[in-house]
Design an enzyme around this catalytic site. Structure first.
Site, PDB file in Angstrom:
ATOM      1  N   ASP A  35       0.843  -1.206   0.000  1.00 34.68           N
ATOM      2  CA  ASP A  35       0.000   0.000   0.000  1.00 34.68           C
ATOM      3  C   ASP A  35       0.870   1.245   0.000  1.00 34.68           C
ATOM      4  OD1 ASP A  35      -2.173   1.946   0.816  1.00 34.68           O
ATOM      5  OD2 ASP A  35      -3.274   0.066   0.964  1.00 34.68           O
ATOM      6  N   ASN A  36       0.381   2.328  -0.613  1.00 35.92           N
ATOM      7  CA  ASN A  36       1.098   3.608  -0.513  1.00 35.92           C
ATOM      8  C   ASN A  36       0.421   4.534   0.509  1.00 35.92           C
ATOM      9  OD1 ASN A  36      -1.198   4.548  -1.766  1.00 35.92           O
ATOM     10  ND2 ASN A  36      -0.154   5.552  -3.462  1.00 35.92           N
ATOM     11  N   THR A  39      -5.244   6.406   0.620  1.00 35.35           N
ATOM     12  CA  THR A  39      -6.534   6.439   1.341  1.00 35.35           C
ATOM     13  C   THR A  39      -6.605   5.330   2.378  1.00 35.35           C
ATOM     14  OG1 THR A  39      -7.458   5.141  -0.485  1.00 35.35           O
ATOM     15  CG2 THR A  39      -7.889   7.512  -0.512  1.00 35.35           C
ATOM     16  N   ILE A  65       6.810  -3.995  -9.346  1.00 39.90           N
ATOM     17  CA  ILE A  65       6.685  -4.659  -8.045  1.00 39.90           C
ATOM     18  C   ILE A  65       7.581  -5.899  -8.022  1.00 39.90           C
ATOM     19  CG2 ILE A  65       5.046  -5.739  -6.432  1.00 39.90           C
ATOM     20  CD1 ILE A  65       2.809  -4.249  -8.103  1.00 39.90           C
ATOM     21  N   ASN A 101       1.866  -3.382 -13.994  1.00 38.05           N
ATOM     22  CA  ASN A 101       2.893  -3.878 -13.062  1.00 38.05           C
ATOM     23  C   ASN A 101       2.452  -5.156 -12.358  1.00 38.05           C
ATOM     24  OD1 ASN A 101       4.852  -1.908 -13.593  1.00 38.05           O
ATOM     25  ND2 ASN A 101       3.806  -0.432 -12.277  1.00 38.05           N
ATOM     26  N   TYR A 147     -11.505   7.275 -13.178  1.00 38.92           N
ATOM     27  CA  TYR A 147     -11.765   6.027 -12.461  1.00 38.92           C
ATOM     28  C   TYR A 147     -12.438   5.014 -13.388  1.00 38.92           C
ATOM     29  CZ  TYR A 147     -13.478   3.026  -8.618  1.00 38.92           C
ATOM     30  OH  TYR A 147     -13.751   1.975  -7.773  1.00 38.92           O
ATOM     31  N   LYS A 151     -10.505   1.862 -14.845  1.00 42.16           N
ATOM     32  CA  LYS A 151     -10.897   0.491 -14.486  1.00 42.16           C
ATOM     33  C   LYS A 151     -11.250  -0.314 -15.737  1.00 42.16           C
ATOM     34  CE  LYS A 151     -10.916   0.342  -9.865  1.00 42.16           C
ATOM     35  NZ  LYS A 151     -10.182  -0.647  -9.076  1.00 42.16           N
ATOM     36  N   THR A 177     -20.029  -1.030  -1.729  1.00 43.77           N
ATOM     37  CA  THR A 177     -19.837  -1.841  -0.520  1.00 43.77           C
ATOM     38  C   THR A 177     -19.451  -0.926   0.644  1.00 43.77           C
ATOM     39  OG1 THR A 177     -19.199  -3.718  -1.870  1.00 43.77           O
ATOM     40  CG2 THR A 177     -18.547  -3.783   0.443  1.00 43.77           C
TER      41      THR A 177
HETATM   42  P1  NAD Z   1      -9.901   2.340  -0.224  1.00 47.75           P
HETATM   43  O1  NAD Z   1      -9.628   3.704  -0.754  1.00 47.75           O
HETATM   44  O2  NAD Z   1     -10.225   2.184   1.209  1.00 47.75           O
HETATM   45  O3  NAD Z   1      -8.680   1.356  -0.541  1.00 47.75           O
HETATM   46  C1  NAD Z   1      -7.789   1.546  -1.602  1.00 47.75           C
HETATM   47  C2  NAD Z   1      -6.387   1.240  -1.091  1.00 47.75           C
HETATM   48  O4  NAD Z   1      -5.471   1.366  -2.183  1.00 47.75           O
HETATM   49  C3  NAD Z   1      -5.924   2.227  -0.011  1.00 47.75           C
HETATM   50  O5  NAD Z   1      -5.308   1.545   1.038  1.00 47.75           O
HETATM   51  C4  NAD Z   1      -4.933   3.125  -0.752  1.00 47.75           C
HETATM   52  O6  NAD Z   1      -3.966   3.699   0.112  1.00 47.75           O
HETATM   53  C5  NAD Z   1      -4.352   2.145  -1.751  1.00 47.75           C
HETATM   54  N1  NAD Z   1      -3.771   2.790  -2.936  1.00 47.75           N
HETATM   55  C6  NAD Z   1      -4.318   3.760  -3.691  1.00 47.75           C
HETATM   56  N2  NAD Z   1      -3.497   4.083  -4.704  1.00 47.75           N
HETATM   57  C7  NAD Z   1      -2.401   3.282  -4.579  1.00 47.75           C
HETATM   58  C8  NAD Z   1      -1.195   3.137  -5.313  1.00 47.75           C
HETATM   59  N3  NAD Z   1      -0.952   3.896  -6.399  1.00 47.75           N
HETATM   60  N4  NAD Z   1      -0.285   2.229  -4.894  1.00 47.75           N
HETATM   61  C9  NAD Z   1      -0.508   1.468  -3.792  1.00 47.75           C
HETATM   62  N5  NAD Z   1      -1.642   1.571  -3.047  1.00 47.75           N
HETATM   63  C10 NAD Z   1      -2.570   2.465  -3.446  1.00 47.75           C
HETATM   64  O7  NAD Z   1     -11.075   1.742  -1.142  1.00 47.75           O
HETATM   65  P2  NAD Z   1     -11.845   0.355  -1.044  1.00 47.75           P
HETATM   66  O8  NAD Z   1     -13.290   0.651  -0.926  1.00 47.75           O
HETATM   67  O9  NAD Z   1     -11.205  -0.529  -0.070  1.00 47.75           O
HETATM   68  O10 NAD Z   1     -11.599  -0.194  -2.530  1.00 47.75           O
HETATM   69  C11 NAD Z   1     -10.654  -1.214  -2.806  1.00 47.75           C
HETATM   70  C12 NAD Z   1     -10.722  -1.576  -4.279  1.00 47.75           C
HETATM   71  O11 NAD Z   1     -12.026  -2.046  -4.593  1.00 47.75           O
HETATM   72  C13 NAD Z   1     -10.426  -0.408  -5.221  1.00 47.75           C
HETATM   73  O12 NAD Z   1      -9.688  -0.872  -6.318  1.00 47.75           O
HETATM   74  C14 NAD Z   1     -11.805   0.015  -5.671  1.00 47.75           C
HETATM   75  O13 NAD Z   1     -11.778   0.612  -6.953  1.00 47.75           O
HETATM   76  C15 NAD Z   1     -12.563  -1.297  -5.675  1.00 47.75           C
HETATM   77  N6  NAD Z   1     -14.003  -1.080  -5.508  1.00 47.75           N
HETATM   78  C16 NAD Z   1     -14.521  -0.776  -4.295  1.00 47.75           C
HETATM   79  C17 NAD Z   1     -15.886  -0.555  -4.177  1.00 47.75           C
HETATM   80  C18 NAD Z   1     -16.543  -0.245  -2.847  1.00 47.75           C
HETATM   81  O14 NAD Z   1     -17.743   0.000  -2.840  1.00 47.75           O
HETATM   82  N7  NAD Z   1     -15.865  -0.257  -1.737  1.00 47.75           N
HETATM   83  C19 NAD Z   1     -16.711  -0.618  -5.309  1.00 47.75           C
HETATM   84  C20 NAD Z   1     -16.128  -0.898  -6.542  1.00 47.75           C
HETATM   85  C21 NAD Z   1     -14.769  -1.148  -6.628  1.00 47.75           C
END
Ligand code: NAD
Ligand code: UDP
Length: 344
Positions: A35-36, A39, A65, A101, A147, A151, A177
């Site tokens: 993770d970076n 968020t 990576i 990557n 986004y 995606k 979610t």
């Molecule tokens: P979130 O923002 O809590 O988690 C995303 C994580 O990715 C964070 O920990 C962030 O620090 C990390 N991150 C972001 N950019 C990065 C990078 N360049 N390198 C390394 N780490 C990076 O969001 P989430 O709700 O946990 O979503 C997780 C995944 O699921 C995402 O890919 C999101 O698009 C997908 N998703 C989530 C939902 C939802 O409703 N929660 C819906 C559709 C898709």
């Protein structure tokens, strides 16, 4: 026979990623959480840090990576419109360079690789409910495009790596979610409404509140991730994962006010541009091929999420009000909601 695997979870310190790490560790696997912390937060995985099978790697997926693993879950990407629109170019890079990557690594290791895709690939859908064969209605130059198109391109890359190099891929299209560990300033509707209701602030409905979403509780979703990753190669892909019970945003606001016993009122704000009018997954494919369906309804899921935020807010974290600039302005662009005051 059970085999312990070494598994890489990108975005593992985020909301969904941290629950996925919990689930994999609970089943005896070794986990590298990459993770970076854009968020995500170390706090989300703090409870795993004494576990010898768990490791944190601070890294950005836009850079190559290096790791030796058996499987990869690619979740790295900010998911809240507020956050992914703050630096849209970086969001595209995270999705596209990140996918390249991750896929290059998977190809070198011959590892199975999972992509966290999204219902946003359907855009503002003209087919309802959304079935996987629907190609979507996305504005490629709008505020959400970084986004949505990011995606979509990641999905393209996954399927091309599969066809061109025989890589074993799993692609889940995730619908909205929610649950514990969302950031109070995440900006998504469920966490915004709960935090606002608990503080007695007005609940910020964007538009008239008649737009719909279908909300899935995090435990159900993670169970779906695991089922999909472990499913045989013959499972058709991509696959929708979400809860098909559909609610208007106004219904959600009323339910949150009722369940928190809050005296909050509703305030209306402009609808962000390209905000999808309706969204509901058709989960026939997941039911048939993964024997998966959500078990936790909205009331039960909200109860658990409200309990979490009540706990966090009662731990003495500062409770700053959501500033007016945090709500959609005349430019219709969502701005960050800074409500956590250092909670994360
Ligand atoms: P979130 O923002 O809590 O988690 C995303 C994580 O990715 C964070 O920990 C962030 O620090 C990390 N991150 C972001 N950019 C990065 C990078 N360049 N390198 C390394 N780490 C990076 O969001 P989430 O709700 O946990 O979503 C997780 C995944 O699921 C995402 O890919 C999101 O698009 C997908 N998703 C989530 C939902 C939802 O409703 N929660 C819906 C559709 C898709
Ligand atoms: N929304 C809202 N108030 C908020 C946050 C979001 O009315 O404080 C609306 C938003 O306009 C959208 C829906 O709730 O119609 C879901 O928004 P969210 O950002 O959670 O996810 P999306 O599905 O738009 O990615």
């Amino acid at each position: 026979m059970f085999r312990t695997k070494r598994i890489l979870v990108t975005g593992g310190a985020g909301f969904l990623g941290s629950f996925l790490c919990d689930s994999l560790i609970a089943d005896g696997h070794e986990v590298i959480c990459l993770d970076n912390f854009h968020t995500g937060s170390r706090l989300n995985v703090h409870h795993l840090c004494d576990e010898p099978r768990f490791e944190i790697m601070r890294h950005d997926v836009t850079m190559p990576i290096h790791a030796e693993v058996d499987e990869i879950f690619n979740l790295a990407c900010p998911a809240s419109p507020v956050h992914y629109q703050t630096d849209p170019v970086q969001t595209v890079k995270t999705n596209v360079h990140g996918a390249i990557n991750v896929l290059d690594l998977a190809r070198r290791l011959k590892a199975r690789v999972f992509q966290a895709s999204t219902s946003e690939v359907y855009g503002n859908p003209l087919v309802h409910p959304q079935v996987e064969s629907y190609a979507g209605n996305v504005n490629p130059i709008g505020h959400r495009a970084c986004y949505d198109e990011g995606k979509r391109c990641a999905e393209t890359l996954f399927f091309d790596f599969h066809r061109q190099y025989g890589l074993e891929i799993r692609v889940a299209r995730i619908f909205n979610t929610y649950g514990p560990r969302m950031l109070p300033d995440d900006g998504r509707v469920v966490s915004n409404f709960i935090v606002q209701a608990l503080r007695g602030d007005p609940l910020s409905i964007y538009g008239d509140g008649r737009q719909t979403r279908s909300f899935c509780f995090v435990d159900d979703l993670v169970r779906g991730f695991r089922a999909l990753m472990d499913a045989p190669e013959s499972v058709p892909m991509p696959i929708n994962l979400g809860n098909p019970s559909e609610f208007t945003i106004r219904q959600l606001a009323d339910l949150v006010i009722q369940m928190t016993g809050s005296r909050s009122i509703i305030s209306h704000h402009p609808l962000p541009r390209d905000d999808p009018a309706q969204r509901r997954p058709d989960i026939t494919r997941a039911r048939q091929h993964l024997d998966w369906q959500p078990m936790i309804g909205l009331t039960e899921g909200l109860r658990r999420t409200i309990d979490y935020f009540e706990d966090r807010l009662s731990q003495g974290a500062p409770m700053r009000r959501i500033p007016a600039r945090a709500l959609p302005d005349a430019s219709h662009r969502p701005q960050p909601v800074h409500a956590n005051g250092g909670l994360a």
